[in-house]
Design a protein around this motif. Structure first.
Motif, PDB file in Angstrom:
ATOM      1  N   SER A   1      83.050  48.737  14.754  1.00 60.04           N
ATOM      2  CA  SER A   1      82.809  48.293  13.047  1.00 60.04           C
ATOM      3  C   SER A   1      81.182  48.321  12.984  1.00 60.04           C
ATOM      4  O   SER A   1      80.587  48.498  13.842  1.00 60.04           O
ATOM      5  N   LEU A   2      80.414  48.009  11.833  1.00 54.71           N
ATOM      6  CA  LEU A   2      79.312  47.734  10.764  1.00 54.71           C
ATOM      7  C   LEU A   2      79.162  46.928  10.402  1.00 54.71           C
ATOM      8  O   LEU A   2      80.184  46.083  10.087  1.00 54.71           O
ATOM      9  N   ILE A   3      78.076  46.238  10.638  1.00 60.00           N
ATOM     10  CA  ILE A   3      78.159  44.559  11.182  1.00 60.00           C
ATOM     11  C   ILE A   3      76.819  44.654   9.307  1.00 60.00           C
ATOM     12  O   ILE A   3      75.723  44.847   9.856  1.00 60.00           O
ATOM     13  N   PHE A   4      77.408  43.892   7.494  1.00 61.61           N
ATOM     14  CA  PHE A   4      76.471  43.671   7.473  1.00 61.61           C
ATOM     15  C   PHE A   4      75.824  41.867   6.912  1.00 61.61           C
ATOM     16  O   PHE A   4      76.845  41.397   6.875  1.00 61.61           O
ATOM     17  N   VAL A   5      74.734  41.635   6.928  1.00 63.50           N
ATOM     18  CA  VAL A   5      74.896  39.928   7.181  1.00 63.50           C
ATOM     19  C   VAL A   5      73.802  39.767   6.298  1.00 63.50           C
ATOM     20  O   VAL A   5      72.899  40.014   6.285  1.00 63.50           O
ATOM     21  N   TYR A   6      74.420  38.615   5.163  1.00 64.08           N
ATOM     22  CA  TYR A   6      73.515  38.348   3.574  1.00 64.08           C
ATOM     23  C   TYR A   6      73.513  36.884   4.939  1.00 64.08           C
ATOM     24  O   TYR A   6      74.337  36.317   4.001  1.00 64.08           O
ATOM     25  N   ASN A   7      72.233  36.936   4.591  1.00 63.26           N
ATOM     26  CA  ASN A   7      71.681  35.293   4.882  1.00 63.26           C
ATOM     27  C   ASN A   7      71.639  34.521   4.070  1.00 63.26           C
ATOM     28  O   ASN A   7      71.965  34.583   2.962  1.00 63.26           O
TER      29      ASN A   7
ATOM     30  N   ALA B   1      72.973  33.944  -1.935  1.00 62.89           N
ATOM     31  CA  ALA B   1      74.293  33.072  -3.078  1.00 62.89           C
ATOM     32  C   ALA B   1      73.753  31.689  -1.844  1.00 62.89           C
ATOM     33  O   ALA B   1      72.405  32.001  -1.503  1.00 62.89           O
ATOM     34  N   SER B   2      74.156  30.223  -2.712  1.00 60.61           N
ATOM     35  CA  SER B   2      73.119  29.337  -2.405  1.00 60.61           C
ATOM     36  C   SER B   2      73.530  28.654  -0.499  1.00 60.61           C
ATOM     37  O   SER B   2      74.166  29.668   0.451  1.00 60.61           O
ATOM     38  N   TYR B   3      72.974  27.300  -0.502  1.00 59.69           N
ATOM     39  CA  TYR B   3      72.836  27.109   1.377  1.00 59.69           C
ATOM     40  C   TYR B   3      74.017  26.801   1.667  1.00 59.69           C
ATOM     41  O   TYR B   3      74.601  27.589   3.549  1.00 59.69           O
ATOM     42  N   ALA B   4      74.517  26.332   0.256  1.00 63.50           N
ATOM     43  CA  ALA B   4      75.617  25.322   1.143  1.00 63.50           C
ATOM     44  C   ALA B   4      76.876  27.046   1.198  1.00 63.50           C
ATOM     45  O   ALA B   4      77.741  27.059   2.097  1.00 63.50           O
ATOM     46  N   ASP B   5      77.591  27.712   0.499  1.00 61.17           N
ATOM     47  CA  ASP B   5      77.905  29.178   0.812  1.00 61.17           C
ATOM     48  C   ASP B   5      77.891  29.333   2.117  1.00 61.17           C
ATOM     49  O   ASP B   5      78.432  30.452   2.456  1.00 61.17           O
ATOM     50  N   GLY B   6      76.574  29.388   2.897  1.00 65.65           N
ATOM     51  CA  GLY B   6      76.226  29.635   4.371  1.00 65.65           C
ATOM     52  C   GLY B   6      76.134  31.739   3.942  1.00 65.65           C
ATOM     53  O   GLY B   6      75.927  31.951   3.365  1.00 65.65           O
ATOM     54  N   PRO B   7      75.718  32.245   5.760  1.00 63.35           N
ATOM     55  CA  PRO B   7      76.166  33.679   5.621  1.00 63.35           C
ATOM     56  C   PRO B   7      77.108  33.915   5.470  1.00 63.35           C
ATOM     57  O   PRO B   7      78.210  33.681   5.082  1.00 63.35           O
ATOM     58  N   ILE B   8      77.015  35.737   4.293  1.00 56.18           N
ATOM     59  CA  ILE B   8      78.061  35.432   3.250  1.00 56.18           C
ATOM     60  C   ILE B   8      78.498  37.623   4.819  1.00 56.18           C
ATOM     61  O   ILE B   8      77.177  37.705   4.653  1.00 56.18           O
ATOM     62  N   GLU B   9      79.293  37.821   5.111  1.00 56.26           N
ATOM     63  CA  GLU B   9      79.025  38.628   6.323  1.00 56.26           C
ATOM     64  C   GLU B   9      80.159  40.288   5.514  1.00 56.26           C
ATOM     65  O   GLU B   9      80.965  39.608   4.713  1.00 56.26           O
ATOM     66  N   LEU B  10      79.795  41.067   6.088  1.00 52.57           N
ATOM     67  CA  LEU B  10      80.484  41.636   5.317  1.00 52.57           C
ATOM     68  C   LEU B  10      81.016  42.821   6.717  1.00 52.57           C
ATOM     69  O   LEU B  10      79.729  43.293   7.291  1.00 52.57           O
ATOM     70  N   LYS B  11      82.282  43.144   7.263  1.00 54.38           N
ATOM     71  CA  LYS B  11      82.520  44.171   8.012  1.00 54.38           C
ATOM     72  C   LYS B  11      83.031  45.607   7.305  1.00 54.38           C
ATOM     73  O   LYS B  11      83.824  45.244   6.717  1.00 54.38           O
ATOM     74  N   ILE B  12      82.604  46.951   8.549  1.00 56.56           N
ATOM     75  CA  ILE B  12      83.568  47.898   7.691  1.00 56.56           C
ATOM     76  C   ILE B  12      83.631  48.747   9.098  1.00 56.56           C
ATOM     77  O   ILE B  12      82.488  48.669  10.232  1.00 56.56           O
ATOM     78  N   ALA B  13      85.012  49.257   9.194  1.00 57.99           N
ATOM     79  CA  ALA B  13      85.175  49.302  10.470  1.00 57.99           C
ATOM     80  C   ALA B  13      84.735  51.209  10.468  1.00 57.99           C
ATOM     81  O   ALA B  13      84.313  51.546   9.680  1.00 57.99           O
ATOM     82  N   MET B  14      84.517  51.121  11.739  1.00 58.32           N
ATOM     83  CA  MET B  14      83.433  52.188  12.146  1.00 58.32           C
ATOM     84  C   MET B  14      83.763  53.119  12.023  1.00 58.32           C
ATOM     85  O   MET B  14      83.718  54.071  11.019  1.00 58.32           O
ATOM     86  N   LYS B  15      85.612  54.102  11.794  1.00 59.06           N
ATOM     87  CA  LYS B  15      86.355  54.780  11.201  1.00 59.06           C
ATOM     88  C   LYS B  15      86.008  55.057  10.126  1.00 59.06           C
ATOM     89  O   LYS B  15      86.178  56.043   9.703  1.00 59.06           O
ATOM     90  N   GLU B  16      85.749  53.764   9.518  1.00 54.13           N
ATOM     91  CA  GLU B  16      85.837  54.428   7.583  1.00 54.13           C
ATOM     92  C   GLU B  16      85.022  54.662   7.582  1.00 54.13           C
ATOM     93  O   GLU B  16      84.245  55.628   6.536  1.00 54.13           O
ATOM     94  N   ALA B  17      83.492  53.879   8.426  1.00 55.48           N
ATOM     95  CA  ALA B  17      81.588  54.158   8.040  1.00 55.48           C
ATOM     96  C   ALA B  17      81.216  56.079   8.821  1.00 55.48           C
ATOM     97  O   ALA B  17      80.459  56.339   8.097  1.00 55.48           O
ATOM     98  N   LYS B  18      82.183  56.188   9.685  1.00 52.14           N
ATOM     99  CA  LYS B  18      81.799  57.772  10.481  1.00 52.14           C
ATOM    100  C   LYS B  18      81.685  58.600   9.434  1.00 52.14           C
ATOM    101  O   LYS B  18      80.350  59.129   9.794  1.00 52.14           O
ATOM    102  N   PRO B  19      82.405  58.980   7.660  1.00 49.89           N
ATOM    103  CA  PRO B  19      81.892  60.070   7.348  1.00 49.89           C
ATOM    104  C   PRO B  19      80.568  59.731   6.670  1.00 49.89           C
ATOM    105  O   PRO B  19      79.399  60.692   6.592  1.00 49.89           O
TER     106      PRO B  19
END
Length: 252
Positions: free
Chosen positions: A218-224, A229-247
């Motif tokens: 997968s591809l990983i994106f991390v919003y610190n 968002a606020s500190y209380a929301d913590g890091p927000i992560e978005l993962k995209i499967a490699m098979k979807e991102a490959k194109p």
């Protein structure tokens, strides 16, 4: 006769060329404040650093190691300086501890001791692409500490960093695709503002973090914290499967 000499010369050049293509290897390294003489007879803030050192082609490994070390140096940087001057991890850690000692002297009732946790790990490796995950978490006073996660993508043939234009065929198209994934994950309808769930995207426009992590799957994106968002929301992560991102990728 001359033809035979030419053939032998070509073969020799190929062999030399192959010998020059050295494999990149990794070594796990660690460091703590206990290794510093300044901490021999006095209590120091905890400094824990785990990182990888690269070996192989001298020119390439030197470039990569410099980028890794600069991340560590920058993470330990205190005060108003924005460009680290340390030449070694020991120097950078000493500077962090000296800053704590100075603050403790100035504010003897300061609650809590400083500490630093830093890590650099190799999370993806192929012939044409290396990806390092870089984490740092520091407490330097206040209500809480603060940490970040970022990624470093490297061309192992040159040691140079791969930018988004080299990683993706079309940044605009991929960002639009990623927004759909983000909205689905956060349950934000297509006709809703991207900030309707309390996010802080500037100008109400979705955008990806500055760096992207690659794993085998997968591809990983991390919003610190504080990015969108606020500190209380913590890091927000978005993962995209490699098979979807490959194109959308320019690299294998």
């Amino acid at each position: 006769m001359n033809n035979k000499i030419a053939v032998v010369t070509i073969i020799a050049l190929i062999i030399v060329s192959c010998d020059q293509e050295k494999n990149i290897e990794f070594s796990s390294e660690s460091f703590t404040e206990k290794e510093l003489s300044i901490c021999t007879n006095s209590k120091c803030p905890e400094v824990t650093i785990n990182y990888v050192e690269v070996f192989g082609d001298d020119g390439v490994s030197e470039k990569i190691n410099k980028k890794i070390k600069n991340f560590i140096f920058s993470s330990l940087l205190m005060g108003e300086d924005t460009i680290p001057t340390a030449r070694t991890i020991q120097e950078a850690a000493t500077g962090f501890i000296e800053a704590y000692n100075a603050d403790k002297t100035q504010f003897p009732d300061m609650a809590g001791e400083y500490f630093a946790e830093i890590s650099v790990n190799e999370i993806y490796s192929s012939k044409g692409h290396l990806c390092f995950e870089m984490r740092q978490y520091l407490f330097t006073g206040g209500a809480h500490g603060y940490g970040t996660t970022s990624f470093l993508n490297i061309d192992p043939k040159t040691g140079d960093e791969l930018n988004s234009n080299e990683l993706f065929k079309n940044n605009k198209e991929f960002t639009a695709f990623a927004e759909k994934k983000f909205r689905a994950e956060q349950k934000i309808a297509k006709d809703q503002s991207i900030n309707d769930n309390g996010f802080w995207f500037e100008n109400d426009d979705f955008y990806l973090p500055e760096s992207v992590g690659f794993t085998q799957d997968s591809l990983i994106f991390v919003y610190n914290q504080y990015d969108i968002a606020s500190y209380a929301d913590g890091p927000i992560e978005l993962k995209i499967a490699m098979k979807e991102a490959k194109p959308f990728l320019s690299i294998d």
